[in-house]
Structures are given as structure tokens and as C-alpha cells.
Design a protein around this motif. Sequence first.
Motif, PDB file in Angstrom:
ATOM      1  N   LYS A 181       0.733  -1.164  -0.074  1.00 16.99           N
ATOM      2  CA  LYS A 181      -0.001  -0.075   0.044  1.00 16.99           C
ATOM      3  C   LYS A 181       0.865   1.436   0.068  1.00 16.99           C
ATOM      4  O   LYS A 181       0.693   2.068  -0.867  1.00 16.99           O
ATOM      5  N   GLY A 182       1.755   1.182   0.789  1.00 12.69           N
ATOM      6  CA  GLY A 182       2.755   2.428   0.846  1.00 12.69           C
ATOM      7  C   GLY A 182       3.544   2.488  -0.696  1.00 12.69           C
ATOM      8  O   GLY A 182       3.655   3.749  -1.037  1.00 12.69           O
ATOM      9  N   VAL A 183       3.909   1.592  -1.150  1.00 15.25           N
ATOM     10  CA  VAL A 183       4.715   1.146  -2.388  1.00 15.25           C
ATOM     11  C   VAL A 183       3.791   2.184  -3.430  1.00 15.25           C
ATOM     12  O   VAL A 183       4.216   2.884  -4.333  1.00 15.25           O
ATOM     13  N   VAL A 184       2.425   1.588  -3.319  1.00 11.60           N
ATOM     14  CA  VAL A 184       1.474   2.336  -4.401  1.00 11.60           C
ATOM     15  C   VAL A 184       1.383   3.670  -4.321  1.00 11.60           C
ATOM     16  O   VAL A 184       1.383   4.457  -5.337  1.00 11.60           O
ATOM     17  N   SER A 185       1.373   4.160  -3.069  1.00 16.28           N
ATOM     18  CA  SER A 185       1.131   5.731  -2.942  1.00 16.28           C
ATOM     19  C   SER A 185       2.309   6.261  -3.404  1.00 16.28           C
ATOM     20  O   SER A 185       2.237   7.371  -3.899  1.00 16.28           O
ATOM     21  N   VAL A 186       3.445   5.808  -3.070  1.00 18.00           N
ATOM     22  CA  VAL A 186       4.716   6.593  -3.439  1.00 18.00           C
ATOM     23  C   VAL A 186       4.993   6.535  -4.823  1.00 18.00           C
ATOM     24  O   VAL A 186       5.503   7.409  -5.789  1.00 18.00           O
ATOM     25  N   ILE A 187       4.483   5.392  -5.687  1.00 17.07           N
ATOM     26  CA  ILE A 187       4.835   5.322  -7.155  1.00 17.07           C
ATOM     27  C   ILE A 187       3.795   6.364  -7.730  1.00 17.07           C
ATOM     28  O   ILE A 187       4.199   6.855  -8.645  1.00 17.07           O
ATOM     29  N   SER A 188       2.499   6.404  -7.244  1.00 12.49           N
ATOM     30  CA  SER A 188       1.518   7.254  -7.718  1.00 12.49           C
ATOM     31  C   SER A 188       2.130   8.564  -7.619  1.00 12.49           C
ATOM     32  O   SER A 188       1.864   9.474  -8.635  1.00 12.49           O
ATOM     33  N   ALA A 189       2.853   8.969  -6.526  1.00 14.40           N
ATOM     34  CA  ALA A 189       3.237  10.316  -6.539  1.00 14.40           C
ATOM     35  C   ALA A 189       4.277  10.904  -7.463  1.00 14.40           C
ATOM     36  O   ALA A 189       4.452  11.789  -7.785  1.00 14.40           O
ATOM     37  N   CYS A 190       5.100   9.592  -7.264  1.00 14.17           N
ATOM     38  CA  CYS A 190       6.569   9.799  -8.719  1.00 14.17           C
ATOM     39  C   CYS A 190       6.022  10.163  -9.987  1.00 14.17           C
ATOM     40  O   CYS A 190       6.652  10.907 -10.496  1.00 14.17           O
ATOM     41  N   SER A 191       4.635   9.670 -10.386  1.00 13.35           N
ATOM     42  CA  SER A 191       4.277  10.017 -11.577  1.00 13.35           C
ATOM     43  C   SER A 191       3.912  11.500 -11.815  1.00 13.35           C
ATOM     44  O   SER A 191       3.952  12.143 -13.007  1.00 13.35           O
ATOM     45  N   ARG A 192       3.790  12.057 -10.760  1.00 16.63           N
ATOM     46  CA  ARG A 192       3.653  13.911 -10.902  1.00 16.63           C
ATOM     47  C   ARG A 192       4.606  14.609 -10.234  1.00 16.63           C
ATOM     48  O   ARG A 192       4.465  15.870 -10.128  1.00 16.63           O
ATOM     49  N   VAL A 193       5.854  13.956 -10.112  1.00 15.81           N
ATOM     50  CA  VAL A 193       6.892  14.640  -9.713  1.00 15.81           C
ATOM     51  C   VAL A 193       7.857  14.820 -10.881  1.00 15.81           C
ATOM     52  O   VAL A 193       8.387  13.485 -11.247  1.00 15.81           O
ATOM     53  N   ALA A 194       8.312  15.916 -11.228  1.00 10.24           N
ATOM     54  CA  ALA A 194       9.246  16.157 -12.343  1.00 10.24           C
ATOM     55  C   ALA A 194      10.744  16.061 -11.769  1.00 10.24           C
ATOM     56  O   ALA A 194      11.445  17.029 -11.737  1.00 10.24           O
ATOM     57  N   ALA A 195      11.141  14.772 -11.465  1.00  7.05           N
ATOM     58  CA  ALA A 195      12.472  14.534 -10.938  1.00  7.05           C
ATOM     59  C   ALA A 195      13.287  13.457 -11.857  1.00  7.05           C
ATOM     60  O   ALA A 195      12.593  12.082 -11.716  1.00  7.05           O
ATOM     61  N   LYS A 196      14.349  13.687 -12.514  1.00  9.43           N
ATOM     62  CA  LYS A 196      14.810  12.729 -13.399  1.00  9.43           C
ATOM     63  C   LYS A 196      15.384  11.461 -12.469  1.00  9.43           C
ATOM     64  O   LYS A 196      16.002  11.608 -11.344  1.00  9.43           O
ATOM     65  N   GLY A 197      14.923  10.325 -12.841  1.00 16.09           N
ATOM     66  CA  GLY A 197      15.330   9.063 -12.297  1.00 16.09           C
ATOM     67  C   GLY A 197      14.522   8.680 -11.123  1.00 16.09           C
ATOM     68  O   GLY A 197      14.893   7.459 -10.384  1.00 16.09           O
ATOM     69  N   LEU A 198      13.708   9.547 -10.633  1.00 11.95           N
ATOM     70  CA  LEU A 198      13.103   9.117  -9.450  1.00 11.95           C
ATOM     71  C   LEU A 198      12.035   7.892  -9.486  1.00 11.95           C
ATOM     72  O   LEU A 198      12.163   7.064  -8.591  1.00 11.95           O
ATOM     73  N   THR A 199      11.270   7.721 -10.667  1.00 12.53           N
ATOM     74  CA  THR A 199      10.575   6.468 -10.918  1.00 12.53           C
ATOM     75  C   THR A 199      11.448   5.199 -10.884  1.00 12.53           C
ATOM     76  O   THR A 199      11.179   4.033 -10.274  1.00 12.53           O
ATOM     77  N   GLU A 200      12.552   5.390 -11.584  1.00 12.71           N
ATOM     78  CA  GLU A 200      13.556   4.401 -11.552  1.00 12.71           C
ATOM     79  C   GLU A 200      14.262   3.925 -10.394  1.00 12.71           C
ATOM     80  O   GLU A 200      14.196   2.728 -10.118  1.00 12.71           O
ATOM     81  N   SER A 201      14.365   4.914  -9.411  1.00 10.28           N
ATOM     82  CA  SER A 201      14.886   4.496  -8.112  1.00 10.28           C
ATOM     83  C   SER A 201      13.749   3.789  -7.257  1.00 10.28           C
ATOM     84  O   SER A 201      14.261   2.689  -6.676  1.00 10.28           O
ATOM     85  N   ILE A 202      12.739   4.220  -7.338  1.00  4.72           N
ATOM     86  CA  ILE A 202      11.433   3.381  -6.670  1.00  4.72           C
ATOM     87  C   ILE A 202      11.195   2.122  -7.259  1.00  4.72           C
ATOM     88  O   ILE A 202      11.018   1.330  -6.459  1.00  4.72           O
ATOM     89  N   HIS A 203      11.262   1.987  -8.490  1.00  5.31           N
ATOM     90  CA  HIS A 203      11.284   0.845  -9.195  1.00  5.31           C
ATOM     91  C   HIS A 203      12.269  -0.418  -8.648  1.00  5.31           C
ATOM     92  O   HIS A 203      11.984  -1.250  -8.423  1.00  5.31           O
ATOM     93  N   GLY A 204      13.575   0.318  -8.542  1.00  2.00           N
ATOM     94  CA  GLY A 204      14.494  -0.523  -7.897  1.00  2.00           C
ATOM     95  C   GLY A 204      14.227  -1.212  -6.614  1.00  2.00           C
ATOM     96  O   GLY A 204      14.408  -2.240  -6.175  1.00  2.00           O
ATOM     97  N   PHE A 205      13.796  -0.223  -5.889  1.00  3.54           N
ATOM     98  CA  PHE A 205      13.254  -0.740  -4.393  1.00  3.54           C
ATOM     99  C   PHE A 205      12.052  -1.671  -4.573  1.00  3.54           C
ATOM    100  O   PHE A 205      12.107  -2.760  -4.010  1.00  3.54           O
ATOM    101  N   VAL A 206      11.170  -1.746  -5.496  1.00  3.70           N
ATOM    102  CA  VAL A 206      10.116  -2.409  -5.573  1.00  3.70           C
ATOM    103  C   VAL A 206      10.539  -3.873  -6.057  1.00  3.70           C
ATOM    104  O   VAL A 206      10.165  -4.743  -5.553  1.00  3.70           O
ATOM    105  N   VAL A 207      11.445  -3.908  -7.044  1.00  7.41           N
ATOM    106  CA  VAL A 207      12.226  -5.410  -7.452  1.00  7.41           C
ATOM    107  C   VAL A 207      12.755  -5.963  -6.230  1.00  7.41           C
ATOM    108  O   VAL A 207      12.614  -7.049  -5.980  1.00  7.41           O
TER     109      VAL A 207
END
Length: 656
Positions: A181-207
Motif C-alpha cells: 500500500k505504501g509502495v503504491v502511494s509513493v509510485i503514484s506520487a512519482c508520476s506527478r513529480v518532475a525529477a529525473k530518475g525518481l521512478t527508476e529509483s522506486i522501481h529498484g526498491f520495488v524489485v
Amino acid sequence: MKVPSKKTLFSSASRLLHTERQTDRQNLTTLFNRYVDKTDVFSWNSVIADLARSNDSSEALRAFSSMRKLSLHPNRSTFPCAIKACSSLLDLFSGKQTHQQAFVFGYHSDVFVSSALIVMYSACGEVEDARKVFDEMPERNIVCWTSMIRGYDLNGNAFDAVSLFKELLLDGRDHEDVDSKGVVSVISACSRVAAKGLTESIHGFVVKRGFERGVSVGNTLLDAYAKGREGGVAVARKIFDEIVGKDSVSYNSIMSVYAQNGMSSEAFDVFRILMNDKGLTFNSITLSTVLLAVSHSGALRVGKCVHDQVVRMGLEDDVVVGTSIIDMYCKCGRVEAARKVFDRMRKKNVRTWTAMIAGYGMHGHAVKALELFPVMISSGVRPNYITFVSVLAACSHAGLHVEGWRWFNLMKGRFGVEPGLEHYGCMVDLLGRAGYLQKAYDLVLTMKMKPDSVIWSSLLAACRIHKNVELAEISVARLFELDSSNCGYYMLLSHIYADAGRWKDVERVRTVMKKRGLVKPPGFSLLELNGEVHVFLIGDEEHPKRDEIYEFLEELNVKLLEAGYVSNTASVCHDVDEEEKEMTLRVHSEKLAVAFGIMSTVPGATVSVVKNLRVCSDCHDVIKLISKIVDREFVVRDAKRFHHFKNGVCSCGDYW
């Protein structure tokens, strides 16, 4: 016989109240008085919890109030369920009262009570109060962290959600505690933050945590990739393929990714898979997503099939689906069909009205758009930001600068809509193309916000129409400051220099483009026949019927010359002789598509073509004449608008 415990008896009583409260609201009281000591706080906690879990939040709060009237002291198990009931009802007043009582009895710092308060304040839109509760907690567990992150995400505070997740990772807490649940929320937030590499970093944590195959995490992750970075489509598809136990949301998400990126064929392929999977069902969101893909591609036949499916499912009155059908027909060149759907809809929201107004505008029916707009207002639907963009765009397409100025000036004063970049862009385009270049430029200089590339490129395009080299150079200088790698700006400037006969400047611009490795995107035209989409490039040699197409074009060219056609070589931006220019014009992609459409359809059938760039002046003149010669209607959708060619006339009135 085993005697039931007080907890079992009271739970049974609360469930009985939940199922029979409409006929006998005294059941709970009767059973309570019969079997349970009503001075027992544990029993009250049980009924409050059961009612809250049964989504009977009003009764849960009623039970909490009854307990307090008996002067019983609630304990740490009482408050979380009572606060949860306030969250479900979005009852901020009761939530604050319950918070106050928790404070009085000394449970406000309890980790479970605090977590419930964070959820309650977040659900009621008071995210700052939720953060105060979070900050004042002497001890936090992963539930508190997750609740606060989700609260930020739900309230649109994407940056704060991501920042808090970073704090969590730096908190020294065992990362194994973080749940999906926490991961879903932070990934959802990542899609709205203009920061290069942010989604990739969270993706690494998810994997690393092994969450990526879960449905909810996978769905959110593929959506974040699609929104957040270039090349996200390929990664989104990889994530989609790896999700175990895909649901309809998974399919909807990947179809949306494809549709938003113009990959309509891929979206249709996924839809076919979904339809053939008997274990899954699709809904209004699915159909709206497919209709979006149809709108991008202009695949009218597919759109009609989806419309039929909507009717079979009884969803035509669904406001979201109905609006999508209107948008689809408008973007497939069938504005009359869109109006029929619009008139049949019993419920319309602001998006429905806006879609119909925008449809009329893009088809050159500005008068109909401006007639519909006051009807919308009188029906009680308040226009929003996008509605005014559609109204001003309709005025721009028809050159109605007086009407455009009127609505532009009424936006804020009468309707409270602050003009934004899109509105200024429409007005600059409207004034510029109508010949009021200086007025358009003055408007740009008085803007409260910084003009973007759309505004300057609109002014630049107007400069080409009216051959104003000086203002064009000012506009292109601003555009290069914003994006010096956009090939389109160089091409427009090159055309302007060519129109002025300044071939040395044309060559200079071409040299700069070559040095920077800039290549003009190829123009292409699409034509759908019998469910198959045919793609044509300029001078196309790949189509299996290319020989027949070019032979037919030669026959048409003879008839065009007999009808008085004279080629408009100004459309060709090269310092070469007229004969070579004429040969280049003959093989433009829209001419090839039109010729193939005539060859492949029955006499009298309408031929629809989609062009990725603006249709050139010569092709516009040619298709007008062809429509009269062969007695056909041609609908051409270019990058700006629709052109309906019939009996030698275009719906745009040669103003585009």
C-alpha cells in the motif's frame, strides 16, 4: 451446552441490527440488555468495531455517542474504530470531537489512534492537520508512515509524499516493514513529480522487495513510467507482461499508455486479448480508453464497433462513455454523428458540452460552437478552463476575432476562469492569422506568465502567412531560447525566408540544422479501409499498389489541368526550378492517400484521410478540385483541424 461469550453475543447483536435496522431499530438495545452488561466498555468496543467494519459508520458513531452518554471511559481500542467511522463519512466535525476526547483520555499519542487520525484528516482534505498528528507522535510504526504518505498522495501533495518516503528509508527502520500500500502511494506520487530518475529509483526498491509482480503495484508502476519519462511505453509493457494475475485495471492501464502515445494499433491488440479472456470483464473505463485510441488513429470502423458494444452493454447514457463517443466521432470526421449522440444523452457534464463545442470548432463550424456555448450556460453547466480553450479555438479556426475578444474578456469577470497559456495561445493564433500581428505581439508582451513555445510558434506561423520577416525573427529567437533542438521552428523560419526570396538565409538555416543533426519529421497520411490502416509517405514506394496509384494520379493530373489547376510551388522550400518543385508536390502523402481512397471505394463514398502535419496549400487546392471532378466528399484531418472538401469547396473557407 457451551455458553457464548459476551463478545460473541454482542457481535451477533450488532450484525442483527445491521441487517434488520429498517424494521426494528431496537434489536441491538434489546439483545444488549438481555445478554450483556451495558456498563462493559469491551462490549461497546465490539459493537462499534462491527458496525464500522460493516460500513455502517453512522450507527457506529451513534453507538460511540450512546456509550459516552453512560459516562463510560473509552479505552485505546474504542477510538480507532470511532475515528474510522468519521473517515468513512468524511465527517470532519465528528472527527475533531473524537480527537478531542482521545486527547482528554490520554490516548492521542497512541500509535493506533494516531494512525486512524492521520487517515481521517487526510480523507477530509486536512492534510496539514494529519501531518501535525504525525509529527507529534512519540513513536511511529510502518502503518503511520504509510498512512501519511497515502494522505499526501490522495490530496495531490506528490512532492511531500515522495519526500516523506525518503525520510522513511533514512529513518533506520527495517525496509522489510514497507508494504504494498505504501509502495503504491509513493509510485503514484512519482508520476506527478518532475525529477529525473525518481521512478527508476522506486522501481529498484520495488524489485528488491519483490512487489513488482503484484497487481496493484504493477498497475501503478506502469502508469508512472508512461507519464514520467521518454521510452516509458516499452518499460510499461514489460511491467505489464510480468504482472501475475492481471485484472481489468492492468489492461486498461496499458491500453491508456498506448492510446496516449499515439500507438492505437497496439491498444486495439490489447483490447482484443481482453475481450477473448473469459475470466476478465471490461467496463466503461475500458471502452473510453479504446475510444481514445480510435480518436488518435481516426479508425472510424473500430470506433463504430466499440459504439455498438456500448449500446449492447447499455452504457450509452454513461456520461464518461458518451463523452468519449462524442470525442471519437468528432476526431474521426463525423461531427453530425457526434451531435446525434450528444442530443440522445440524458445526462451531460461540463466535459460533454466541451467535447461537442471543441468538435464543432475543429471542423470549422464556429457558428454552431458559439450557438451551443450559451445553451450550455443557460442549462446550468458552468464552463471551465478547457471549455474556454475550445470556444477560443473555434473562434480562431474561423477568424472570428471580435467574438474571441469578447469571450476572452468575459472569462475571468463573469465566470471566474483565470486566462492561462492555452487561452493566450488561442488569442495569439486568432489575432495573428487574422492579420493583427502587432496586436498579437502586444498581447504576448502583456501576459502575466512567461509565454511558452506554443504561443511564440503561433506567432511565428502567423508571420509566415502574412510574410512578416522582422517579427518572425523575434519570435524564433524566443523559441530557440526555449528549445533550440526543435526542427519545426527552423523549418518555419526557412519557409518564411523562402517566401521572401532570401535563399542565402534559407541555406544558412539548413546548414545550422545539418550541423545540429536536426531532421524534419516525415510527413505521412493514414487511410483506413475495411479495418486496415494504409500509411503513405511523400513519394511512397512501399505500398503494394504504388504503380496503380501513380498511374491514377497522372490521370487525375490531366483532369486537374483541364479544370484550370496551377501548382502552388510556394509550398516547396527549395531554391530549384519550378518543374522540379511541381514534381515534388505531385507525390505529397495526402495526394497519394486521396488517390488510393478513390480507387478503393465505391463511387460517391466519403474518403477520410489523417495527416500528421498541416496540409500544404497546394494539396488543399488539389483536393478541392478533385472533390468536384469525381463528385466525392473528402475529409482530411491535419495537425490543426478538419477539412471537409465537397463540390470544389472546403469547410475551412480557405482559412486555416
